[in-house]
Design a protein around this motif. Structure first.
Motif, PDB file in Angstrom:
ATOM      1  N   UNK A  29     -47.171  71.581 -93.235  1.00 51.32           N
ATOM      2  CA  UNK A  29     -47.971  70.395 -92.910  1.00 51.32           C
ATOM      3  C   UNK A  29     -47.295  69.525 -91.853  1.00 51.32           C
ATOM      4  N   UNK A  43     -45.522  70.457 -89.317  1.00 50.14           N
ATOM      5  CA  UNK A  43     -45.174  71.231 -88.109  1.00 50.14           C
ATOM      6  C   UNK A  43     -45.302  70.372 -86.846  1.00 50.14           C
ATOM      7  N   UNK A  44     -46.405  69.655 -86.721  1.00 50.21           N
ATOM      8  CA  UNK A  44     -46.637  68.864 -85.501  1.00 50.21           C
ATOM      9  C   UNK A  44     -45.548  67.800 -85.328  1.00 50.21           C
ATOM     10  N   UNK A  45     -45.214  67.108 -86.438  1.00 45.42           N
ATOM     11  CA  UNK A  45     -44.175  66.069 -86.349  1.00 45.42           C
ATOM     12  C   UNK A  45     -42.843  66.661 -85.914  1.00 45.42           C
ATOM     13  N   UNK A  46     -42.506  67.810 -86.503  1.00 45.62           N
ATOM     14  CA  UNK A  46     -41.228  68.455 -86.153  1.00 45.62           C
ATOM     15  C   UNK A  46     -41.229  68.880 -84.687  1.00 45.62           C
ATOM     16  N   UNK A  47     -42.357  69.427 -84.256  1.00 47.34           N
ATOM     17  CA  UNK A  47     -42.456  69.896 -82.870  1.00 47.34           C
ATOM     18  C   UNK A  47     -42.304  68.727 -81.892  1.00 47.34           C
ATOM     19  N   UNK A  48     -42.994  67.614 -82.178  1.00 44.69           N
ATOM     20  CA  UNK A  48     -42.910  66.473 -81.266  1.00 44.69           C
ATOM     21  C   UNK A  48     -41.514  65.844 -81.297  1.00 44.69           C
ATOM     22  N   UNK A  97     -38.865  67.616 -81.565  1.00 39.05           N
ATOM     23  CA  UNK A  97     -38.118  68.520 -80.666  1.00 39.05           C
ATOM     24  C   UNK A  97     -38.374  68.146 -79.206  1.00 39.05           C
ATOM     25  N   UNK A  98     -39.626  67.808 -78.890  1.00 35.93           N
ATOM     26  CA  UNK A  98     -39.962  67.407 -77.515  1.00 35.93           C
ATOM     27  C   UNK A  98     -39.141  66.174 -77.135  1.00 35.93           C
ATOM     28  N   UNK A  99     -39.103  65.177 -78.066  1.00 39.93           N
ATOM     29  CA  UNK A  99     -38.312  63.956 -77.809  1.00 39.93           C
ATOM     30  C   UNK A  99     -36.841  64.298 -77.618  1.00 39.93           C
ATOM     31  N   UNK A 102     -35.527  67.097 -76.663  1.00 42.36           N
ATOM     32  CA  UNK A 102     -35.315  67.782 -75.374  1.00 42.36           C
ATOM     33  C   UNK A 102     -35.259  66.777 -74.234  1.00 42.36           C
ATOM     34  N   UNK A 103     -36.188  65.811 -74.271  1.00 39.25           N
ATOM     35  CA  UNK A 103     -36.218  64.809 -73.197  1.00 39.25           C
ATOM     36  C   UNK A 103     -34.946  63.971 -73.187  1.00 39.25           C
TER      37      UNK A 103
END
Lengths: 205, 215
Positions: free
Chosen positions: B61, B63-68, B70-72, B74-75
């Motif tokens: 459930x 997944x989206x929070x974890x992915x975003x 990761x995006x942060x 990475x930036x």
């Protein structure tokens, strides 16, 4: 009418991508929410490993977002995302194969597939359902990908060709051979059971 | 219609690409042929199962929070890398500029060391031929980063030699400049002794003031 609706969807997608390119986090979230389940389902069917599928799915999104500038608007975002996901998926499978040898899908326990309807189905229908998915697991990666994208993702042969980076004729050939193999593998199922299943699924009419 | 011809139409039938006439022909054959009927039913029902079955697994459930996240991550890591690079590169660049200045990399004209604008007379003592060419990359003949060890040693030796030569030249130039200044001070003192109240009167007596500029 259908074409106008499709154009509208594409226009909305272009706007969403433009927002995502400018660093709008809400747009990124929307893109993830729109595509994550379909991509995960596809990759899971390819790898048959929940952990791998989730990782590949995440990496595919990260890769797509990192190179969003190179995305060309004439394609659908899903096609591009699935292309990245498919490549990563093949790489992951190759690595695993190099370490562990050939992946034996036939020996993997089949998850309990659920009928889309709430009707209680016969044992024969349940058996056929299991047989079909077991047969899908035994197809080659390219045949499996073709079948999954065609049936489960309702993609056209042109879209599949872009994702698999193959000519359309090759994709059609993969689909044909996959169907033939599925048919041969399922030959043992009796005609009587099939017809019974078709009646249950409402296909007979 | 024969079985082979009927089976060649299966794919088109399943993809909904058969014409009305071909569909009728195929149906008529299947009514009579149990094998083709069974084969077609198998393919049809397989497609139906693959299209409509629910997925037996789902994503987590969050997944989206974890992915975003990761995006942060990475930036911010990209920003950190960039800042780190700046911290390292800026002092290095400054040091490089100082070194290049020291070796006369920016001197486009020979003989500028003494600063001819301010020292019109002193400039004349500096002979251009005494100053070696600036320490340019052309002297090094470095073509790529894979020079063998021997070539690298030779390069270092040449750099050292060039540096030593340069230092000697600068030292000799400084000595000459000192001498010239001392000579001029002597002349000025002599003039002052003659008429200490009116230096302008003897201005033209200063050596090197005429158009030739030479002593």
């Amino acid at each position: 009418m259908k074409i106008a609706a499709e154009d509208n969807v594409r226009e909305l997608e272009r706007k969403l991508i433009a927002r995502a390119r400018s660093g709008d986090k809400l747009a990124l979230r929307e893109l993830v929410d729109q595509h994550k389940d379909r991509l995960f389902a596809f990759i899971w069917r390819m790898t048959r490993n929940h952990h791998d599928a989730e990782e590949v799915c995440q990496d595919a999104f990260l890769k797509a977002f990192a190179s969003l500038e190179s995305f060309r608007d004439e394609f659908r975002f899903s096609t591009w995302l699935f292309t990245i996901g498919y490549r990563m998926c093949l790489n992951r499978m190759r690595k695993k194969q190099a370490i562990n040898g050939d992946i034996d899908f036939a020996s993997m326990p089949l998850p309990s597939h659920e009928s889309p309807s709430d009707n209680v189905e016969s044992a024969e229908a349940a058996q056929l359902r299991s047989d079909v998915w077991s047969a899908v697991d035994q197809l080659s990666p390219q045949q499996r990908a073709s079948v999954l994208l065609f049936y489960r993702q309702s993609m056209s042969c042109q879209e599949i060709a872009r994702i698999l980076e193959l000519p359309v004729a090759t994709v059609k050939s993969h689909l044909h051979r996959a169907r033939l193999r599925l048919r041969n593998m399922l030959e043992s199922t009796s005609e009587k059971d099939l017809l019974q299943f078709r009646n249950l699924s409402g296909l007979a009419g | 219609m024969r079985c082979e011809a009927a089976q060649n139409l299966f794919d088109a039938y399943l993809d909904g690409e058969l014409s009305a006439g071909q569909r009728t022909e195929l149906g008529a054959h299947c009514v009579k042929c149990a094998d083709c009927r069974r084969a077609l039913a198998l393919m049809e029902v397989s497609g139906h199962i693959m299209t409509s079955d629910r997925e037996p697994v789902t994503l987590d459930a969050n997944f989206t929070d974890r992915l975003l996240a990761c995006v942060d991550e990475q930036e911010s890591s990209w920003m950190r890398r960039w800042q780190r690079w700046i911290y390292v590169a800026a002092p290095l660049a400054a040091a490089a500029v100082v070194l290049m200045g020291f070796f006369g990399f920016f001197d486009s004209n020979k003989g500028r060391v003494a600063g001819k604008a301010e020292t019109g007379q002193i400039e004349s003592v500096i002979d251009d031929s005494e100053i070696p060419e600036p320490f340019l990359d052309d002297d090094l003949e470095v073509t790529d980063g894979d020079a063998p060890a021997g070539e690298l040693q030779q390069l270092i030796r040449r750099s050292q030699n060039n540096f030593d030569t340069r230092r000697q030249d600068v030292e000799s130039l400084l000595e000459k400049v000192d001498l010239t200044i001392l000579q001029k001070i002597d002349v000025l003192e002599q003039l002052n002794e003659q008429d200490p109240t009116d230096p302008e009167k003897h201005k033209n007596d200063l050596p090197g003031h005429d158009a030739s500029g030479d002593e």
